[in-house]
Scaffold this motif. Structure first.
Motif, PDB file in Angstrom:
ATOM      1  N   LEU A   4      35.562  43.503  37.128  1.00  0.00           N
ATOM      2  CA  LEU A   4      35.970  42.294  36.433  1.00  0.00           C
ATOM      3  C   LEU A   4      35.118  41.102  36.823  1.00  0.00           C
ATOM      4  CD1 LEU A   4      39.820  42.875  36.752  1.00  0.00           C
ATOM      5  CD2 LEU A   4      38.317  43.469  34.846  1.00  0.00           C
ATOM      6  N   SER A   5      33.918  41.372  37.272  1.00  0.00           N
ATOM      7  CA  SER A   5      32.958  40.333  37.627  1.00  0.00           C
ATOM      8  C   SER A   5      31.562  40.853  37.335  1.00  0.00           C
ATOM      9  CB  SER A   5      33.072  39.951  39.103  1.00  0.00           C
ATOM     10  OG  SER A   5      31.972  39.149  39.506  1.00  0.00           O
ATOM     11  N   ASP A   6      30.749  40.039  36.698  1.00  0.00           N
ATOM     12  CA  ASP A   6      29.366  40.434  36.410  1.00  0.00           C
ATOM     13  C   ASP A   6      28.529  40.538  37.675  1.00  0.00           C
ATOM     14  OD1 ASP A   6      29.947  40.488  33.705  1.00  0.00           O
ATOM     15  OD2 ASP A   6      29.275  38.428  33.357  1.00  0.00           O
ATOM     16  N   ASN A   7      28.986  39.890  38.756  1.00  0.00           N
ATOM     17  CA  ASN A   7      28.217  39.858  40.000  1.00  0.00           C
ATOM     18  C   ASN A   7      28.843  40.705  41.105  1.00  0.00           C
ATOM     19  OD1 ASN A   7      26.155  37.849  39.219  1.00  0.00           O
ATOM     20  ND2 ASN A   7      27.912  36.489  39.015  1.00  0.00           N
ATOM     21  N   ASP A  77      41.953  40.704  42.781  1.00  0.00           N
ATOM     22  CA  ASP A  77      40.738  41.446  43.084  1.00  0.00           C
ATOM     23  C   ASP A  77      39.989  41.728  41.794  1.00  0.00           C
ATOM     24  OD1 ASP A  77      39.960  42.956  45.914  1.00  0.00           O
ATOM     25  OD2 ASP A  77      38.957  43.811  44.165  1.00  0.00           O
ATOM     26  N   ALA A  78      38.676  41.892  41.908  1.00  0.00           N
ATOM     27  CA  ALA A  78      37.839  42.161  40.735  1.00  0.00           C
ATOM     28  C   ALA A  78      37.595  43.649  40.517  1.00  0.00           C
ATOM     29  CB  ALA A  78      36.498  41.434  40.862  1.00  0.00           C
ATOM     30  N   PRO A  80      39.352  47.053  39.533  1.00  0.00           N
ATOM     31  CA  PRO A  80      40.596  47.618  38.994  1.00  0.00           C
ATOM     32  C   PRO A  80      41.169  48.742  39.852  1.00  0.00           C
ATOM     33  CG  PRO A  80      39.002  47.279  37.232  1.00  0.00           C
ATOM     34  CD  PRO A  80      38.274  47.046  38.522  1.00  0.00           C
ATOM     35  N   HIS A  81      40.297  49.567  40.436  1.00  0.00           N
ATOM     36  CA  HIS A  81      40.798  50.661  41.274  1.00  0.00           C
ATOM     37  C   HIS A  81      41.497  50.113  42.516  1.00  0.00           C
ATOM     38  CE1 HIS A  81      41.286  54.507  43.072  1.00  0.00           C
ATOM     39  NE2 HIS A  81      40.319  54.378  43.958  1.00  0.00           N
ATOM     40  N   SER A  82      40.914  49.100  43.133  1.00  0.00           N
ATOM     41  CA  SER A  82      41.557  48.479  44.298  1.00  0.00           C
ATOM     42  C   SER A  82      42.893  47.854  43.913  1.00  0.00           C
ATOM     43  CB  SER A  82      40.636  47.418  44.908  1.00  0.00           C
ATOM     44  OG  SER A  82      39.503  48.003  45.511  1.00  0.00           O
ATOM     45  N   LEU A  83      42.956  47.227  42.743  1.00  0.00           N
ATOM     46  CA  LEU A  83      44.220  46.641  42.292  1.00  0.00           C
ATOM     47  C   LEU A  83      45.297  47.703  42.143  1.00  0.00           C
ATOM     48  CD1 LEU A  83      43.247  43.957  39.618  1.00  0.00           C
ATOM     49  CD2 LEU A  83      44.263  43.564  41.863  1.00  0.00           C
ATOM     50  N   ASN A  84      44.935  48.854  41.598  1.00  0.00           N
ATOM     51  CA  ASN A  84      45.911  49.937  41.467  1.00  0.00           C
ATOM     52  C   ASN A  84      46.416  50.386  42.836  1.00  0.00           C
ATOM     53  OD1 ASN A  84      45.705  49.969  38.666  1.00  0.00           O
ATOM     54  ND2 ASN A  84      44.119  51.557  38.649  1.00  0.00           N
ATOM     55  N   LEU A  85      45.501  50.494  43.787  1.00  0.00           N
ATOM     56  CA  LEU A  85      45.895  50.880  45.139  1.00  0.00           C
ATOM     57  C   LEU A  85      46.751  49.802  45.790  1.00  0.00           C
ATOM     58  CD1 LEU A  85      42.568  52.477  46.405  1.00  0.00           C
ATOM     59  CD2 LEU A  85      44.649  53.661  45.691  1.00  0.00           C
ATOM     60  N   SER A  86      46.460  48.533  45.494  1.00  0.00           N
ATOM     61  CA  SER A  86      47.280  47.438  46.011  1.00  0.00           C
ATOM     62  C   SER A  86      48.700  47.526  45.468  1.00  0.00           C
ATOM     63  CB  SER A  86      46.668  46.090  45.637  1.00  0.00           C
ATOM     64  OG  SER A  86      45.529  45.804  46.408  1.00  0.00           O
ATOM     65  N   GLY A  87      48.818  47.839  44.182  1.00  0.00           N
ATOM     66  CA  GLY A  87      50.145  47.994  43.596  1.00  0.00           C
ATOM     67  C   GLY A  87      50.922  49.123  44.255  1.00  0.00           C
ATOM     68  N   VAL A  97      54.800  42.190  44.384  1.00  0.00           N
ATOM     69  CA  VAL A  97      53.529  41.477  44.433  1.00  0.00           C
ATOM     70  C   VAL A  97      52.948  41.423  43.033  1.00  0.00           C
ATOM     71  CG1 VAL A  97      51.223  41.379  45.445  1.00  0.00           C
ATOM     72  CG2 VAL A  97      53.127  42.291  46.793  1.00  0.00           C
ATOM     73  N   GLU A  98      52.560  40.232  42.613  1.00  0.00           N
ATOM     74  CA  GLU A  98      51.940  40.055  41.302  1.00  0.00           C
ATOM     75  C   GLU A  98      50.446  40.343  41.415  1.00  0.00           C
ATOM     76  OE1 GLU A  98      51.039  36.424  38.133  1.00  0.00           O
ATOM     77  OE2 GLU A  98      52.617  36.202  39.643  1.00  0.00           O
ATOM     78  N   MET A  99      49.953  41.276  40.615  1.00  0.00           N
ATOM     79  CA  MET A  99      48.547  41.661  40.667  1.00  0.00           C
ATOM     80  C   MET A  99      47.767  40.990  39.540  1.00  0.00           C
ATOM     81  SD  MET A  99      48.559  43.623  43.256  1.00  0.00           S
ATOM     82  CE  MET A  99      49.798  44.508  44.196  1.00  0.00           C
ATOM     83  N   ILE A 100      46.632  40.398  39.905  1.00  0.00           N
ATOM     84  CA  ILE A 100      45.771  39.738  38.930  1.00  0.00           C
ATOM     85  C   ILE A 100      44.359  40.290  39.060  1.00  0.00           C
ATOM     86  CG2 ILE A 100      44.746  37.557  38.191  1.00  0.00           C
ATOM     87  CD1 ILE A 100      47.205  36.117  39.130  1.00  0.00           C
ATOM     88  N   GLY A 101      43.838  40.811  37.968  1.00  0.00           N
ATOM     89  CA  GLY A 101      42.446  41.234  37.936  1.00  0.00           C
ATOM     90  C   GLY A 101      41.567  40.052  37.581  1.00  0.00           C
TER      91      GLY A 101
END
Length: 241
Positions: A4-7, A77-78, A80-87, A97-101
């Motif tokens: 979710l980030s070009d960089n 987090d940018a 998506p896989h890490s966000l899923n693991l965070s959830g 916990v509210e997750m935001i990509g």
């Protein structure tokens, strides 16, 4: 993988594994959060909104709850896989916990809506550091706090770290460089709000092995190039110096 980030700088397989290890949770995350708590020289906000910028796999959530008792916790987090693991981690801990990509340089959170912003070992991964710091300032309420904990260039630019992990090397900074950057953005802090932890895992070159075996004496503060810097910095209340 679509980030979710070009960089976004993709982590190594070892790095991704390390972020779920016992060492990371107990000797890095937990220690940093306790140190940041000790750097407050004012009462903590009651029932704060807390944003974890670069939450990774969510291993910080339980420690942030224990230490700061947020009424609302946001993980950003940018990856998506890490966000899923965070959830999944939040569910294991029984936490809401509210997750935001989102990229830290463009945070999908309203202005002045956060009391505490936790940025732990995230900033040295970011290419757009000035934009990210401006976003941290924007989303914090006046009087809100940035909880910033980072490894410095002296540590990131060692052969073992460059071999095991992946970082954008052209944006790495010294401890003084990070503090100046935070102050230039408009945050306020004093010497009492800053620490320079000298932990075994943060020793440049050898992880402190020579010291552990008595082959070298640790350098005292002021005679070494700092490898870690922690700071609790406050966004000024409007109209106050």
């Amino acid at each position: 993988m679509s980030y979710l980030s070009d960089n976004y700088v993709e982590e190594t397989r070892f790095g991704f594994w390390f972020l779920r290890s016992h060492t990371w949770q107990h000797h890095v995350l937990r220690v940093a959060i306790n140190d940041l708590r000790d750097l407050f020289r004012a009462p903590l906000p009651d029932n704060p909104v807390l944003l974890d910028a670069g939450c990774g796999q969510g291993k910080s959530f339980q420690y942030l709850r224990q230490t700061f008792a947020p009424r609302r916790l946001i993980g950003l987090d940018a990856d998506p896989h890490s966000l899923n693991l965070s959830g999944e981690e939040a569910a294991r801990q029984g936490m809401d916990v509210e997750m935001i990509g989102s990229d830290c340089a463009s945070i999908k959170v309203p202005d002045a809506s956060v009391d505490l912003l936790f940025c732990h070992q995230t900033f040295h991964h970011l290419v757009e550091q000035d934009q990210a710091l401006a976003e941290f300032y924007r989303v914090l309420k006046p009087g809100g706090y940035l909880l910033f904990a980072e490894s410095t260039e002296a540590y990131i630019d060692t052969w073992v770290i460059r071999w095991l992990f992946r970082h954008p090397m052209h944006v790495q900074k010294s401890a003084a460089g990070y503090l100046e950057m935070i102050r230039r953005q408009g945050f306020e802090f004093g010497p009492q709000n800053v620490s320079y932890p000298y932990l075994w895992w943060s020793r440049a070159k050898d992880f402190g092995l020579l010291e552990r075996f008595g082959l070298r004496q640790p350098k005292p503060f002021g005679q070494r190039e700092e490898t870690l810097v922690n700071v609790v910095a406050r966004k000024p209340v409007e109209g106050c110096a």
